[in-house]
Structure formats: structure tokens, C-alpha cells
Write an enzyme that holds these catalytic residues in place. Structure first.
Site, PDB file in Angstrom:
ATOM      1  CD  GLU A 119      -7.486   5.160  -8.866  1.00  0.00           C
ATOM      2  OE1 GLU A 119      -6.193   5.122  -9.013  1.00  0.00           O
ATOM      3  OE2 GLU A 119      -8.148   5.092  -9.817  1.00  0.00           O
ATOM      4  CG  HIS A 137       8.560  -7.267   2.328  1.00  0.00           C
ATOM      5  ND1 HIS A 137       8.210  -7.973   2.361  1.00  0.00           N
ATOM      6  CD2 HIS A 137       7.759  -6.509   1.267  1.00  0.00           C
ATOM      7  CE1 HIS A 137       8.099  -8.995   1.584  1.00  0.00           C
ATOM      8  NE2 HIS A 137       7.150  -7.815   1.037  1.00  0.00           N
ATOM      9  CB  VAL A 260      -4.998  10.756 -16.971  1.00  0.00           C
ATOM     10  CG1 VAL A 260      -3.334  12.298 -17.254  1.00  0.00           C
ATOM     11  CG2 VAL A 260      -4.771  12.123 -15.395  1.00  0.00           C
ATOM     12  CE  LYS A 340       9.945  -8.449  -1.335  1.00  0.00           C
ATOM     13  NZ  LYS A 340       9.481  -8.678  -1.576  1.00  0.00           N
ATOM     14  CB  ILE A 426       6.500   1.851  -6.823  1.00  0.00           C
ATOM     15  CG1 ILE A 426       6.965   3.095  -6.932  1.00  0.00           C
ATOM     16  CG2 ILE A 426       6.039   1.877  -5.254  1.00  0.00           C
ATOM     17  CD1 ILE A 426       7.825   3.798  -6.939  1.00  0.00           C
ATOM     18  CB  SER A 428       6.799  -6.246  -3.916  1.00  0.00           C
ATOM     19  OG  SER A 428       7.163  -6.432  -2.077  1.00  0.00           O
ATOM     20  CB  CYS A 491     -24.439  -6.084   7.366  1.00  0.00           C
ATOM     21  SG  CYS A 491     -23.278  -7.328   6.847  1.00  0.00           S
ATOM     22  CB  CYS A 493     -23.810 -12.191   7.396  1.00  0.00           C
ATOM     23  SG  CYS A 493     -24.527 -12.251   5.972  1.00  0.00           S
ATOM     24  CB  CYS A 528     -26.529 -13.291   3.062  1.00  0.00           C
ATOM     25  SG  CYS A 528     -26.676 -11.468   3.241  1.00  0.00           S
TER      26      CYS A 528
HETATM   27  C1  LIG Z   1       0.768 -10.296  -5.243  1.00  0.00           C
HETATM   28  C2  LIG Z   1       1.492  -8.622  -5.004  1.00  0.00           C
HETATM   29  C3  LIG Z   1       2.235  -8.597  -3.358  1.00  0.00           C
HETATM   30  C4  LIG Z   1       3.091  -7.245  -2.887  1.00  0.00           C
HETATM   31  N1  LIG Z   1       2.708  -7.346  -1.547  1.00  0.00           N
HETATM   32  C5  LIG Z   1       3.846  -6.947  -1.154  1.00  0.00           C
HETATM   33  C6  LIG Z   1       4.040  -6.193   0.460  1.00  0.00           C
HETATM   34  O1  LIG Z   1       3.485  -7.295   1.259  1.00  0.00           O
HETATM   35  N2  LIG Z   1       4.758  -5.185   1.075  1.00  0.00           N
HETATM   36  C7  LIG Z   1       5.279  -4.829   0.039  1.00  0.00           C
HETATM   37  O2  LIG Z   1       5.449  -3.571   0.750  1.00  0.00           O
HETATM   38  N3  LIG Z   1       4.560  -4.595  -1.368  1.00  0.00           N
HETATM   39  C8  LIG Z   1       4.236  -5.803  -2.245  1.00  0.00           C
HETATM   40  N4  LIG Z   1       3.213  -5.460  -3.444  1.00  0.00           N
HETATM   41  C9  LIG Z   1       3.603  -4.230  -3.881  1.00  0.00           C
HETATM   42  C10 LIG Z   1       2.636  -3.402  -3.847  1.00  0.00           C
HETATM   43  O3  LIG Z   1       1.568  -3.302  -3.407  1.00  0.00           O
HETATM   44  C11 LIG Z   1       2.413  -2.228  -4.821  1.00  0.00           C
HETATM   45  O4  LIG Z   1       4.202  -1.549  -4.937  1.00  0.00           O
HETATM   46  C12 LIG Z   1       2.344  -0.405  -4.056  1.00  0.00           C
HETATM   47  O5  LIG Z   1       1.035  -1.303  -3.913  1.00  0.00           O
HETATM   48  C13 LIG Z   1       1.895  -0.047  -4.737  1.00  0.00           C
HETATM   49  O6  LIG Z   1       1.371   1.260  -5.129  1.00  0.00           O
HETATM   50  P1  LIG Z   1       0.853   2.404  -6.660  1.00  0.00           P
HETATM   51  O7  LIG Z   1       0.343   3.197  -5.510  1.00  0.00           O
HETATM   52  O8  LIG Z   1       1.972   2.407  -6.810  1.00  0.00           O
HETATM   53  O9  LIG Z   1       0.348   1.831  -7.330  1.00  0.00           O
HETATM   54  P2  LIG Z   1      -1.979   1.473  -7.720  1.00  0.00           P
HETATM   55  O10 LIG Z   1      -1.982   0.787  -6.942  1.00  0.00           O
HETATM   56  O11 LIG Z   1      -1.856  -0.010  -8.599  1.00  0.00           O
HETATM   57  O12 LIG Z   1      -1.967   2.713  -7.872  1.00  0.00           O
HETATM   58  C14 LIG Z   1      -1.941   3.592  -9.389  1.00  0.00           C
HETATM   59  C15 LIG Z   1      -3.574   4.043  -9.610  1.00  0.00           C
HETATM   60  O13 LIG Z   1      -3.358   4.692 -10.529  1.00  0.00           O
HETATM   61  C16 LIG Z   1      -4.324   4.422 -11.366  1.00  0.00           C
HETATM   62  N5  LIG Z   1      -4.571   4.584 -12.535  1.00  0.00           N
HETATM   63  C17 LIG Z   1      -3.567   3.901 -13.798  1.00  0.00           C
HETATM   64  N6  LIG Z   1      -3.752   5.063 -15.272  1.00  0.00           N
HETATM   65  C18 LIG Z   1      -4.277   6.042 -14.406  1.00  0.00           C
HETATM   66  C19 LIG Z   1      -4.509   7.060 -14.771  1.00  0.00           C
HETATM   67  N7  LIG Z   1      -3.984   6.777 -16.381  1.00  0.00           N
HETATM   68  N8  LIG Z   1      -5.499   8.007 -14.980  1.00  0.00           N
HETATM   69  C20 LIG Z   1      -6.000   8.191 -13.252  1.00  0.00           C
HETATM   70  N9  LIG Z   1      -5.345   7.111 -12.398  1.00  0.00           N
HETATM   71  C21 LIG Z   1      -4.888   6.135 -13.233  1.00  0.00           C
HETATM   72  C22 LIG Z   1      -4.720   2.991 -10.654  1.00  0.00           C
HETATM   73  O14 LIG Z   1      -6.403   3.004 -11.119  1.00  0.00           O
HETATM   74  C23 LIG Z   1      -4.088   3.303  -9.339  1.00  0.00           C
HETATM   75  O15 LIG Z   1      -5.435   3.247  -8.721  1.00  0.00           O
HETATM   76  C24 LIG Z   1       2.694  -6.457  -3.613  1.00  0.00           C
HETATM   77  C25 LIG Z   1       2.705  -6.199  -5.127  1.00  0.00           C
HETATM   78  C26 LIG Z   1       1.681  -7.441  -5.495  1.00  0.00           C
HETATM   79  C27 LIG Z   1       1.310  -7.446  -6.704  1.00  0.00           C
END
Ligand SMILES: Cc1cc2nc3c(=O)[nH]c(=O)nc-3n(C[C@H](O)[C@H](O)[C@H](O)COP(=O)(O)OP(=O)(O)OC[C@H]3O[C@@H](n4cnc5c(N)ncnc54)[C@H](O)[C@@H]3O)c2cc1C
Length: 599
Positions: A119, A137, A260, A340, A426, A428, A491, A493, A528
């Protein structure tokens, strides 16, 4: 197909001024190249191309004002990583510790596999997994027949097991789809049809009176109400940290601050990855890098999609503010595609939450919140709670949806590289679908590595951390007798004890930065903002980790809290200049410096 695509391009762009070119690869992937007048054009064109018959997906190399989404190898870091040599070796390398990477790590930790998670952030959940609505959802707002729809409904059902094993906060209280007048009369019906086709359990229409009885704070009477009882609410960060902690307890190694930068492939077979800290050897790379997953795919020589960042802004209000407990759509006063529509809900911890909107951007790291974002969020939500004003917002933030141009999840084994699995696009409902995605990737891993054998001692349970302020007086007394650190409030607060901070530092994914501690136990999150408790927390981190004061960070690679002790610097150089250069972040400043000078 090229002719058809060229016609399509000509409908979107004046090709005499902007010579845009489409190339069709053998595998049906279309690569778009050239300069476009604005990013909206690039986005619309790529979406239209993706909808064309026989197009597998779209790689968008269009540029606008010199910017584009094309992957550029980080040559310096690749050289640096290779020169540093191998620092770990595993069967499975997971790139990214968001909810998806951490969920997969936990699922695979059941088996006799050696697993590492890499990460680039200094903590887990540093991408969009910490910046979302936290809604699980029900599956009635996704297009039937898509992978998203299938995994949304399956993932939703699996959340009860995750919540009871991993002990994160989880409220399954349902959500509503509303129509307010003639203009939006189809909204609940569309949810109903999609929900029926996607087999969402328990959905039904209820009368506006029953609705108003359930949601006493809502100030308007809707015309029609669709109720989906399976909707639930979580905190995305808490789910991710719980998954990662449980995976770590079961033997998964997490390397944070490890980016990576290349994937080693020899004769079509994955051999490992190159990171900015050295190389990691492995048989299987699982690409769960969020909005950067297209770049990791390019590193492996198997890019067949571009992830286009779509920003969404969310506004948070004080817990005391009126608002519904369950999510309901507002009425978007400006139509925005591929969302949505945003709405009004409460976070799992009780704050009203409005939004998000959806804006296509070109910069994957742009988390800025613009006034027009908040205009949209307020405009959409105020139909439900007209009494709430923009000045009532206590926090706002942006998250980036990692969307491909087909607007579906991409979860599959590479067709060209052995030992590489794509878990991309991946967006929402990725949080809701996460348990089902983890199960699907478990199957793909077995396809890649052969039959997986179960560990005898796999432990699915992750104990919830102590929240001292929420315990009864008797429980608090018992705990303080067992460990006096719980009786020492650091803390004031947020009423957080030293015992809770020490727990956060000692847990399976240790919190060793100020922000990591804040995310887990809320210390420094109060009024604070760390001005009072910051120096104490610095001391605790130093004592528990052996770090020197100038090695402790706020968050990220170079965000040091203390630049040095005042006396050393004062003696060594010109006093006025030195005083100015002893910088301490976020209100921790003077106390910390003074503390170390007198220590
Ligand atoms: C405004 C908003 C609201 C949403 N609301 C919902 C909701 O209510 N319900 C729902 O189901 N979904 C929701 N989603 C979608 C949901 O948040 C995502 O689908 C989900 O969190 C994706 O997770 P992930 O692990 O794929 O991505 P991320 O959480 O982005 O994880 C990817 C990780 O890879 C790491 N990474 C990237 N490149 C590298 C590299 N080269 N080397 C090492 N590490 C790397 C990043 O630092 C990051 O930590 C929402 C999205 C948004 C933008």
C-alpha cells in the site's frame, strides 16, 4: 468497425481542428488518441465508443491542455526499487489496501498461502474507501445484468457475517426511493423494476403516512415511496481497518508506504513487483489499486481499460441537525450522468450526510471541494430538509470513483499474463459489493494457483477496540483497575484515554502517525484539534515505538510533526531564523517544541 468509430468521432469533435484517432486492437479494445478541446468531450466520446458493438473496453489517451490519463512509467523509482533488491517474497501480492484489497487479503488468509499487501499510503484505507457514503446499497440502483448488480446484492447479504465477525458498527435500517411530484414520478418505479430484476429482497411500496411516521424529521410529503429494508450503513474506514487487522492476525503481511512502480513479467508469467522500497517476488499479483488499477495493469503489459476519475463531494452536518435516519434521494436540480443522484442520509455514527455529486475530472489526485459541488449537494438535499443551510455544514470532502468506460466492475484473470488478476473499476457500490468481490477473487485465485488448502487455525474474529467513554461506570472501573492507562484521559475534547491510544499503536495494523490515531480513536479530532493533547500523543508514540520526535509523522511520507529541538537549533544557528524553522504541524506547534526543550 474503424469506419463506424470515425463517424462517431466526427460527431463529437471537429476533426479538422482536433485530429482524434481510434485504433482497434485485436482483442476488441479501442485506443483513443489525439487532442480534444475540453475534457467533457473526451469523456462523452469514450463513453459512446465503449457502448459500440463488439468494443471490449476503451483506453483513453486523449489529451486536453497537455494533460491526459495515459500511464507514464516512473523510471527513477523503478531503477531505485530494482537497485534496492528483494525485501519480501510471497505466493500472493495484493496491490492496494482499500476495502477491496483488505477484503481479498482476509478472504485468502483462510488458506495456506503466503500473502503480502503493498500500500502506497501510510495507513490502510487511504483511497476512496475512506471517502464515501458508507451505504451498503440494496442493489436497486444498478443496471440489471451487470457484474455490479450481481455482486451488490450478494455483497449486501454477506455483510451480517462480516459485521458480526469483525465487530464494526453496522446498522441495517433500510432506505427509500421517493418521488416528490410529476417530474420525478418514475424514480421509485425505476428502483422497483431494477430491484425486482436484481432480486433485491423485501422491497415494497409504503404509504407516505407510514414513511413520515418512520422519518419524523422529513419536512415534505412525498407522492410515492419505495422502501428497501436491506440497505445498511457502515463506516468505510472502520470496515477496512477491521478486515486488514483480521487478515494481519491470520498471517498477512502489510507493507505500508510501499508504492508498486512496475510488475515483473517473464515470458508471459508474473514473477513479482518492483516498489519504491525494493522488489517483492511472487506468483500471483492481485490488482486492487483503486483508481490507479489501470496503471498497474499497464505495468503488467495488460491494460485494456482506462479508469477515468469521477469526483463526488459529500457534506457532513452536526449530529444535532434535523434529518432522516435512512437514505433517500433528493431531487437533483441539475441532471448529472452516472450518479445515483445523491441524497440525504445519516452516517453510521449519526451525522446527517448529503451528497455526493458526480464530476468527471482529469486529475486522479484532485480532492478539492468547489463551491459548485456544494451548490449541487445543497440543491439536491434541501428538498428533503429545506430548513438546513449551507452554513450548517461542519465538514465536506471529496472521493474519486474509479470508473471504466463500460461503467461496470472488471474482475477477471488476465488473458495475456499468467499470475495476474484485475479487480478494477470498483466504483459505487464497491463498498457494498466488497464481501462478494472477495469471494469471487478467492475463486479466481484457486484457478490461478490450483486447489487452496484451508488453515486449521484460521480465526475469523477481530475484537472491537475499547471505547472507554461508551462503557458503563462499572466497566470503566474494572478496566482502570486492570490497566491504569484507561484512567488517564489524554484527549479531553473527545474523552480518549491513554489506554485506547496505546491499544491503537499495538493493534495488528499499528497506528503510528497522528492521523492514523485520530482515525481509529478520534484523539485530536475535537475542538482543540490536538493543541492540548498533541504533545502527549507524540510522547506516547515515541515511548511505544522507539521513534525519535523528529521521526513521528502527521500523515504521509514527509509530514513530520517536529523539525528538531529548539535548543539544538538555537545553539547551532542564528536564533531568529532557527525559531522560525522549528515547525510543528496542525496546532501541536508550540507545546511540543517547548516540551522537548525542557525535557
Ligand atoms: C463520493 C463517493 C461515495 C461513495 N459511496 C458509496 C456507498 O455509499 N456505498 C458503496 O458501496 N460504495 C460507495 N462508493 C464507492 C466505494 O467507496 C468504492 O467502490 C470502494 O471504496 C473501492 O475500494 P478500493 O479498495 O477498490 O479502492 P481504494 O479505497 O481507493 O483503495 C485502493 C488502494 O490502492 C492504493 N494504491 C494505488 N496505487 C498503488 C500503488 N501503485 N502501489 C501501492 N498501493 C497503491 C491506494 O493508496 C489505495 O489505498 C462511493 C464512492 C465515492 C467517490
Amino acid at each position: 468497425m474503424v469506419k463506424r468509430l470515425n463517424k462517431l468521432i466526427a460527431r463529437h469533435v471537429d476533426t479538422s481542428q482536433f485530429p482524434v484517432k481510434a485504433t482497434v486492437r485485436k482483442d476488441g479494445v479501442v485506443v483513443l488518441e489525439g487532442e480534444v478541446p475540453d475534457w467533457k468531450t473526451a469523456d462523452e466520446l469514450a463513453h459512446r465508443v465503449a457502448k459500440s458493438k463488439k468494443v471490449r473496453n476503451v483506453i483513453n489517451h486523449l489529451s486536453c491542455d497537455g494533460k491526459s490519463l495515459a500511464y507514464i512509467p516512473k523510471k527513477d523509482l523503478i531503477e531505485q526499487g530494482r537497485a534496492l533488491g528483494t525485501f519480501d517474497e510471497a505466493d500472493v501480492i495484493i496491490v492496494g489496501a482499500g476495502v477491496i484489497g483488505s477484503g481479498i487479503a482476509r478472504e485468502l488468509s483462510k488458506y495456506n498461502l503466503d500473502i503480502v499487501v503493498l500500500e502506497k499510503g501510510d495507513d490502510v484505507s487511504q483511497g476512496v474507501s475512506k471517502a464515501n457514503n458508507g451505504m451498503i446499497h440494496p442493489g436497486n440502483a444498478v443496471i440489471p445484468g451487470t457484474l455490479k448488480a450481481k455482486l451488490n446484492v450478494e455483497g449486501n447479504a454477506l455483510y451480517d457475517d462480516w459485521a458480526s465477525d469483525l465487530q464494526f458498527e453496522f446498522k441495517r435500517i433500510g432506505s427509500f426511493g421517493l418521488s416528490y411530484d410529476k417530474k420525478d414520478r418514475y424514480t421509485p418505479w425505476l428502483g422497483w423494476i431494477a430491484g425486482r430484476l436484481n432480486k433485491v429482497p423485501g422491497m415494497r411500496f409504503i404509504s407516505p403516512d407510514v414513511f413520515l411516521e418512520m422519518e419524523k424529521d422529513v419536512e415534505v410529503r412525498p407522492r410515492r415511496v419505495l422502501y428497501a429494508p436491506t440497505t445498511a450503513y457502515v463506516d468505510g474506514f472502520e470496515v477496512t481497518i477491521a478486515l486488514a487487522e483480521n487478515a494481519a492476525m491470520n498471517g498477512v503481511r502489510f507493507h505500508l508506504l510501499t508504492e508498486v512502480v512496475d510488475v515483473d513479467v517473464e515470458e508471459g508469467v508474473v514473477r513479482g513487483v518492483v516498489t519504491d522500497r525494493g522488489t517483492v517476488k511472487g506468483k500471483l499479483v492481485i490488482n486492487a489499486a483503486g483508481v490507479f488499477a489501470d496503471e498497474i495493469a499497464a505495468m503488467a503489459g495488460d491494460q485494456f481499460y482506462t479508469l477515468h476519475p469521477r469526483k463526488g463531494v459529500i457534506a457532513i452536518f452536526d449530529k444535532e441537525k434535523k434529518g432522516p435516519d435512512r437514505s433517500m434521494n433528493g431531487r437533483p436540480y441539475v441532471y448529472q450522468k452516472n450518479t445515483k443522484g445523491g441524497g440525504v442520509q445519516r452516517t453510521v455514527s449519526g451525522n446527517p450526510l448529503w451528497g455526493p455529486n458526480a464530476v468527471e475530472i482529469i486529475d486522479k489526485t484532485d480532492l478539492s471541494v468547489q463551491p459548485e459541488d456544494l451548490d449541487y449537494v445543497m440543491g439536491s438535499g434541501s428538498v428533503v430538509c429545506p430548513g438546513t443551510k449551507r452554513t450548517d455544514i461542519i465538514a465536506s470532502f471529496a472521493g474519486i470513483r474509479p470508473a471504466d468506460y463500460k461503467e461496470d466492475f472488471i474482475i477477471e484473470r488476465s488473458r495475456v499474463v499468467k499470475g495476474f488478476i484485475h479487480v478494477a473499476g470498483i466504483q459505487s457500490p464497491g463498498l457494498a459489493a466488497a464481501p462478494a468481490i472477495a469471494k469471487m477473487v478467492e475463486g479466481l485465485t484457486a484457478d490461478e494457483l490450483g486447489e487452496l488448502t484451508r488453515k486449521d487455525d484460521w480465526n475469523p474474529i477481530r475484537e472491537k477496540p475499547v471505547v472507554f467513554s461508551k462503557l458503563s461506570p462499572e466497566e470503566q472501573e474494572r478496566l482502570v483497575n486492570e490497566n491504569p492507562l484507561y484512567g488517564h484521559i489524554v484527549c479531553r475534547c473527545e474523552t480518549i484515554s491513554e489506554g485506547e491510544i496505546v491499544d491503537a499503536i499495538r493493534r495488528p495494523i499499528p497506528a503510528v502517525t497522528f492521523d492514523a490515531i485520530k482515525r481509529r480513536v478520534r484523539a485530536t479530532a475535537g475542538r482543540c484539534q490536538g493543541g492540548f493533547c498533541g504533545p502527549r500523543i507524540l510522547e506516547i508514540i515515541m515511548r511505544e515505538t522507539g521513534l525519535r520526535p523528529e521521526e513521528v509523522r502527521k500523515q504521509g511520507k514527509d509530514s513530520y510533526i517536529v523539525a528538531g529541538t529548539i535548543r539544538d537549533r538555537y545553539d547551532a544557528a542564528d536564533c531568529c531564523e532557527t525559531r522560525a524553522s522549528v515547525g510543528i504541524a496542525d496546532g501541536v506547534a508550540q507545546e511540543t517544541g517547548a516540551h522537548h526543550e525542557s525535557a
